[in-house]
Design a protein around this motif. Structure first.
Motif, short mmCIF file in Angstrom:
data_model
loop_
_atom_site.label_atom_id
_atom_site.label_comp_id
_atom_site.label_asym_id
_atom_site.label_seq_id
_atom_site.Cartn_x
_atom_site.Cartn_y
_atom_site.Cartn_z
N ARG A 1 0.84 -1.21 0.00
CA ARG A 1 0.00 0.00 0.00
C ARG A 1 0.87 1.25 0.00
NH1 ARG A 1 -2.49 -3.12 4.05
NH2 ARG A 1 -1.92 -1.65 5.71
N ARG A 2 1.95 1.23 0.77
CA ARG A 2 2.86 2.38 0.79
C ARG A 2 3.54 2.56 -0.56
NH1 ARG A 2 5.53 1.02 6.74
NH2 ARG A 2 3.90 2.04 8.00
N ALA A 3 3.93 1.46 -1.18
CA ALA A 3 4.60 1.54 -2.49
C ALA A 3 3.66 2.14 -3.54
CB ALA A 3 5.06 0.15 -2.93
N LEU A 4 2.42 1.69 -3.55
CA LEU A 4 1.46 2.22 -4.52
C LEU A 4 1.22 3.71 -4.28
CD1 LEU A 4 -1.14 -0.71 -4.62
CD2 LEU A 4 0.62 -0.16 -6.31
N SER A 5 1.23 4.12 -3.02
CA SER A 5 1.05 5.55 -2.70
C SER A 5 2.26 6.37 -3.14
CB SER A 5 0.81 5.72 -1.20
OG SER A 5 0.59 7.07 -0.88
N LEU A 6 3.46 5.88 -2.85
CA LEU A 6 4.68 6.60 -3.23
C LEU A 6 4.85 6.70 -4.74
CD1 LEU A 6 7.15 5.02 -0.63
CD2 LEU A 6 6.39 7.41 -0.66
N ALA A 7 4.26 5.77 -5.47
CA ALA A 7 4.40 5.78 -6.93
C ALA A 7 3.53 6.84 -7.60
CB ALA A 7 4.04 4.40 -7.49
N VAL A 8 2.53 7.34 -6.89
CA VAL A 8 1.60 8.33 -7.47
C VAL A 8 2.24 9.72 -7.46
CG1 VAL A 8 -0.65 9.45 -7.22
CG2 VAL A 8 -0.42 7.00 -6.76
N ASP A 9 2.23 10.37 -8.60
CA ASP A 9 2.73 11.74 -8.72
C ASP A 9 1.57 12.71 -8.52
OD1 ASP A 9 3.83 14.18 -9.37
OD2 ASP A 9 4.80 13.51 -11.21
N ARG A 10 1.34 13.08 -7.27
CA ARG A 10 0.20 13.94 -6.94
C ARG A 10 0.34 15.35 -7.52
NH1 ARG A 10 1.08 10.17 -3.38
NH2 ARG A 10 -0.68 9.09 -2.40
N ARG A 11 1.57 15.80 -7.69
CA ARG A 11 1.78 17.12 -8.28
C ARG A 11 1.21 17.16 -9.70
NH1 ARG A 11 1.63 22.27 -7.53
NH2 ARG A 11 3.05 23.50 -8.78
N GLU A 12 1.46 16.10 -10.46
CA GLU A 12 0.94 16.05 -11.83
C GLU A 12 -0.58 16.01 -11.83
OE1 GLU A 12 1.84 13.72 -16.00
OE2 GLU A 12 1.90 12.55 -14.15
N ILE A 13 -1.17 15.23 -10.92
CA ILE A 13 -2.63 15.17 -10.82
C ILE A 13 -3.20 16.54 -10.47
CG2 ILE A 13 -4.55 14.20 -9.48
CD1 ILE A 13 -2.90 11.62 -9.24
N ASN A 14 -2.57 17.22 -9.52
CA ASN A 14 -3.02 18.54 -9.10
C ASN A 14 -3.00 19.51 -10.28
OD1 ASN A 14 -3.77 20.76 -7.60
ND2 ASN A 14 -1.92 20.84 -6.37
N LEU A 15 -1.90 19.54 -11.01
CA LEU A 15 -1.77 20.48 -12.12
C LEU A 15 -2.69 20.14 -13.28
CD1 LEU A 15 2.12 20.92 -12.17
CD2 LEU A 15 0.43 22.63 -11.47
N ALA A 16 -2.76 18.86 -13.63
CA ALA A 16 -3.51 18.45 -14.82
C ALA A 16 -5.02 18.43 -14.60
CB ALA A 16 -3.04 17.08 -15.29
N VAL A 17 -5.45 18.03 -13.41
CA VAL A 17 -6.88 17.84 -13.16
C VAL A 17 -7.49 18.99 -12.36
CG1 VAL A 17 -8.62 16.25 -12.23
CG2 VAL A 17 -6.51 15.34 -13.22
N PHE A 18 -6.70 19.58 -11.46
CA PHE A 18 -7.24 20.61 -10.57
C PHE A 18 -6.56 21.98 -10.75
CE2 PHE A 18 -8.00 16.50 -8.55
CZ PHE A 18 -9.36 16.56 -8.33
N TYR A 19 -5.87 22.15 -11.87
CA TYR A 19 -5.23 23.43 -12.22
C TYR A 19 -4.26 23.93 -11.15
CZ TYR A 19 -9.30 23.19 -15.26
OH TYR A 19 -10.26 22.74 -16.15
N GLY A 20 -3.73 23.02 -10.35
CA GLY A 20 -2.77 23.39 -9.32
C GLY A 20 -3.38 24.06 -8.11
N LEU A 21 -4.71 24.03 -7.99
CA LEU A 21 -5.38 24.76 -6.90
C LEU A 21 -5.67 23.89 -5.68
CD1 LEU A 21 -7.95 26.75 -9.09
CD2 LEU A 21 -5.79 27.56 -8.15
N ALA A 22 -5.40 22.58 -5.78
CA ALA A 22 -5.66 21.68 -4.65
C ALA A 22 -4.39 21.52 -3.81
CB ALA A 22 -6.13 20.33 -5.17
N GLN A 23 -4.53 20.80 -2.69
CA GLN A 23 -3.39 20.49 -1.83
C GLN A 23 -3.07 19.00 -1.97
OE1 GLN A 23 -1.74 22.87 -0.07
NE2 GLN A 23 -3.17 24.28 -1.08
N GLU A 24 -1.82 18.70 -2.29
CA GLU A 24 -1.42 17.29 -2.37
C GLU A 24 -1.32 16.73 -0.95
OE1 GLU A 24 2.00 18.55 -4.55
OE2 GLU A 24 0.46 19.59 -5.70
#
Length: 380
Positions: free
Chosen positions: A116-139
């Motif tokens: 579970r930790r590995a799957l979490s660490l593999a996610v690039d939340r910064r990219e999700i924030n920028l691409a889906v939420f225009y950088g306005l969310a908090q990772e």
């Protein structure tokens, strides 16, 4: 405050004021102020378009942040006003590994905290924030928001840094070292490591984020496939152990106080997608489902039992902190971002609706906590 006057099924429901409603305002006038509430049933695909065409006096359901620009533009054409309210969820989108998965190999893997930790660490939340939420969310991990007195930065930061090297090392440590010709890790039974993430298909945000996560997980040798089904089928499949992992929102109440029940952090309901059988066992007092046998989950249940009999505010806060610490460190829910905004469109005639507010099912009941019975319609 209002009573339904339409016999279902119908495409329009009319609610009329309840003449025996118990609340009054400070001048002794009986509430609600509004005499009739009309609710139209519509396909979710066209709610945004109908709202932007001025067909709604108050709308939050069926619209999302992706519709903001279109709905904001409606202010130029119709007597409406756009509001942005902060969502109360611990994570706007969260991946929920089903620890009660019927597949014995995946059940064993998903119950291993290193996976579970590995799957979490593999996610690039910064990219999700920028691409889906225009950088306005908090990772962030799936945890409480800064608006809660129980917020701790270490909870929000638990296993959310994008670190594919560490994720790879953890998966190697679990024993998933061998890979096939496509670079996918090989499971103990010889299958390629393919995770099917199920969704109710009610939001394009989910599919947009999953497209990105597919690439993130591929870098650590895990293939991700998406399966969409209707919500009722989706939930029954989860309870039957047929779902390996799902995407949903995170904890409902991201702004709790110590006096609010922490049951969302432990298996207490059969619709909690990361442990539905354990939740069913608690809900049915042991008549259905299974009793939790994972030590950190057993500890969460013991802490919840302590909270239920506690009468001291300090003790309740300490229990909350312990449960949040376990929940985030064990990554029972793989959070992505929080602090996102929900568009709320209202007629410019509508009074007593706050301009800035919190939005969510729990604890605000969407509009409920803002006392809809005191809303009224004035001049545009």
């Amino acid at each position: 405050p209002w009573q339904n006057r339409t016999k279902p099924p119908a495409e329009q429901f009319v609610f009329e004021r309840n003449p025996f409603f118990h609340r009054i305002d400070e001048n002794g006038r009986q509430l609600p102020y509004v005499d009739r509430v009309v609710m139209n049933v519509s396909s979710s695909a066209i709610i945004s378009a109908k709202t932007g065409a001025g067909e709604s006096d108050l709308q939050c359901m069926g619209i999302d942040f992706a519709d903001y620009a279109f709905l904001k533009d409606a202010e130029k054409r119709y007597p409406v006003k756009m509001h942005l309210w902060k969502r109360t969820q611990g994570s706007r989108l969260a991946l929920l590994p089903n620890l009660n998965c019927a597949d014995p190999v995946w059940r064993g893997l998903l119950r291993d905290v290193r996976v579970r930790r590995a799957l979490s660490l593999a996610v690039d939340r910064r990219e999700i924030n920028l691409a889906v939420f225009y950088g306005l969310a908090q990772e962030s991990a799936d945890t409480v928001l800064p608006e809660s007195p129980l917020y701790r930065p270490e909870f929000a930061k638990a296993w959310v840094a994008h670190d594919p090297d560490k994720a790879n090392a953890l998966l190697d440590e679990v024993g998933l070292k061998a890979r096939d010709d496509d670079g996918l890790r090989i499971l103990p039974d010889g299958r390629p490591a393919q995770v099917i993430v199920e969704t109710a298909g009610e939001s394009t945000l989910e599919t947009d984020a999953l497209e990105l996560i597919t690439d993130h997980w591929r870098q650590v040798g895990i293939a991700l496939f998406v399966r969409t089904s209707q919500r009722d089928i989706f939930r029954s499949r989860a309870l039957g152990g047929e779902i390996m992992m799902s995407i949903w929102s995170g904890i409902d109440n991201g702004v709790p106080t110590a006096d609010m029940n922490p049951s969302q952090l432990a298996p207490t309901m059969d619709d909690q997608l990361q442990w539905p059988l354990w939740g069913a066992h608690y809900l049915s007092h042991g008549t259905v489902g299974e009793a939790p046998d994972l030590p950190p989950v057993v500890e969460l249940m013991a802490l919840l039992k302590r909270w239920n009999v506690s009468t001291e505010a300090a003790e309740r806060a300490e229990i909350w902190n312990s449960m949040l610490s376990i929940y985030t460190d064990q990554v029972f829910s793989i959070g992505t971002v929080n602090g996102t905004h929900q568009p709320v469109l209202a007629s410019s005639r509508l009074r007593n609706l706050p301009d800035k507010a919190l939005y969510g099912y729990d604890p605000t009941a969407y509009f409920g906590v803002y006392m809809m019975d005191t809303f009224w319609l004035g001049e545009s």
